[in-house]
Design a protein around this motif. Sequence first.
Motif, short mmCIF file in Angstrom:
data_model
loop_
_atom_site.label_atom_id
_atom_site.label_comp_id
_atom_site.label_asym_id
_atom_site.label_seq_id
_atom_site.Cartn_x
_atom_site.Cartn_y
_atom_site.Cartn_z
N ALA A 121 2.40 1.57 -3.42
CA ALA A 121 1.38 1.88 -4.44
C ALA A 121 0.91 3.32 -4.32
CB ALA A 121 0.19 0.93 -4.30
N LEU A 122 0.77 3.80 -3.09
CA LEU A 122 0.31 5.19 -2.92
C LEU A 122 1.35 6.15 -3.48
CD1 LEU A 122 -1.76 7.14 -1.82
CD2 LEU A 122 -0.59 7.10 0.36
N ARG A 170 4.30 15.89 -2.52
CA ARG A 170 2.99 15.47 -2.06
C ARG A 170 3.00 13.98 -1.70
NH1 ARG A 170 -2.26 15.55 -5.54
NH2 ARG A 170 -2.85 13.86 -4.13
N LEU A 228 0.17 7.68 5.83
CA LEU A 228 -0.18 6.26 5.76
C LEU A 228 0.75 5.42 6.64
CD1 LEU A 228 -2.00 4.18 4.35
CD2 LEU A 228 -0.15 3.84 2.74
N ARG A 240 4.47 13.33 1.76
CA ARG A 240 3.63 13.64 2.92
C ARG A 240 2.45 12.69 3.00
NH1 ARG A 240 2.77 19.86 3.00
NH2 ARG A 240 2.10 19.23 5.06
N ALA A 241 1.87 12.34 1.84
CA ALA A 241 0.74 11.40 1.88
C ALA A 241 1.19 10.03 2.39
CB ALA A 241 0.13 11.27 0.49
N ALA A 292 3.47 5.54 -5.83
CA ALA A 292 3.50 5.43 -7.28
C ALA A 292 2.34 6.17 -7.94
CB ALA A 292 3.47 3.95 -7.69
N SER A 293 1.25 6.38 -7.18
CA SER A 293 0.07 6.97 -7.81
C SER A 293 0.07 8.49 -7.74
CB SER A 293 -1.19 6.44 -7.14
OG SER A 293 -1.38 7.10 -5.91
N ILE A 294 1.00 9.08 -7.01
CA ILE A 294 1.04 10.54 -6.90
C ILE A 294 2.25 11.06 -7.65
CG2 ILE A 294 1.10 12.48 -5.30
CD1 ILE A 294 -0.10 10.66 -3.20
N ASP A 295 2.03 12.00 -8.55
CA ASP A 295 3.12 12.44 -9.41
C ASP A 295 4.11 13.36 -8.69
OD1 ASP A 295 2.47 11.02 -11.67
OD2 ASP A 295 0.92 12.45 -12.22
N GLY A 346 0.82 -1.21 0.00
CA GLY A 346 0.00 0.00 0.00
C GLY A 346 0.85 1.26 0.00
N PHE A 347 1.90 1.25 0.82
CA PHE A 347 2.82 2.39 0.90
C PHE A 347 3.45 2.67 -0.46
CE2 PHE A 347 6.97 4.27 1.74
CZ PHE A 347 6.70 5.21 2.73
#
Lengths: 222, 247
Positions: B145-146, B155, B163, B158-159, B148-151, B142-143
């Motif tokens: 993948a998250l 950001r 998590l 911090r996201a 990888a999903s934010i360009d 999850g860490f």
Amino acid sequence: MIAFLIEVVRRDLLLAVRRPADAGTVLIFFVVVASLFPLAGNPDPVVLGNIAPGVLWVSALLACLLSLPRIFSGDYADGSLEQMVIAPQPLSVLVLGKIVVHWLISALPLVLLAPVLGLQYGLQGEPLFVLVLSLLLGTPTLSLIGAIGAALTLGSRGGGVLVSVLVLPLYIPVLIFGAGAVVASQAGLEVQAYVMLLVACFLLSLVVAPWATSIALRIALE
Amino acid sequence: MSAINWFKYAAPQTFYPLAGRLIPWLYVIATLLALAGIYISFVIAPTDFQQGEAYRIIFVHVPAAWMSMVIYLAMAFWAAIGLVFNTRLSSMMAQALAPTGALFTLLALVTGSLWGRPTWGTWWVWDARLTSELILLFLYIGFIALRASIDSPQRADRATAVLAIVGAVNVPIIYFSVRWWNTLHQGASINMSSAPKMAVTMLTGMLIMALASWVYSIAVTFVRVRCIILERERHAGWVRQLEEVKS
């Protein structure tokens, strides 16, 4: 602050009531998923009774998960979420209001419908009551933890699937205690410990989740 | 003022060459420790009277399981520091630790199931430790993948930090809930904590292997941090002055 919370809840409830199909879809998803298991497996009453707690809890959990992105997506899409974040009122209270509405719209109907599905699975008497009770106490935690995931994935690619990957591992304790309570009552054991643990999970997430969600919202909107 | 010396290396610019100088040494130490550990585990350590030679997989399995948990905590620690103090290098450390942690978790799972086959007779048991290790792998995924999903890297830092912190709070709850679930369902399964006392040489071998894993993890994390630094600071003047970048 209470007035602010009530105002947020009122506004979001009004929005949800104007679009009743959204909540209906979640409910139907719950029913459909729960009816798949007897079709895929063995409709023997003994087998159904054994798998009932797990199946009903997992179905409710998935239905709850499916509706998570909706907590913030509408306000994010039309830009009102940004206004809410810069508003003088505390963001965590606003978040809490949105979580309350998510629970009322997406989770409470599941809890109310669960006895019907429980009957289909041959649950009767105390286990049926415990199923409803455990769902009633467990689903608020699901909404609270889920809000963190929904806020973290706001505006990122692959929203829906990503939320599941982030949130499902965090749901495991609630699932264990919730389904465990039903199993225990089927075996004629005391369920008090499970109920107390579910409440403990709820209280802990009530403290942590609104705060973490508001941080995640600020990150998503910066 | 020794404190200033420590903070000096919190800047990517100073940390980059320091890590570069340390990496060869770390690799040498890790290799030597691993060789010593392998020698002890395969030659010196006695054969277990219950499990025969099959038990020797613990010299990989146990250190891997330890590392998987330690690295998650280290990752959450650096992510939290990065979130609170907004230090660039801390978030890069968290990012660099994640793949190593996930790898050790996977290694612990695979060796656990390989070990389970001869001793328990199945590839997988829903044992409390195996199950919580599996959930830990989900948390790592999850860490990653998250992120990888934010360009935007800032950001994403911090996201993922939020998590990781939520995950770190949850890990003990998950562990104890799984353990409780396990004791209720499984009854008297094989309990490894009540196993007969371990021979001293076995314990020594395991500890040396654990040390080797530590040093190895630090080394590969440093390599990865250096890559991340180059990638993220590519517009900085000092990166352009580097020999390896110029050529």
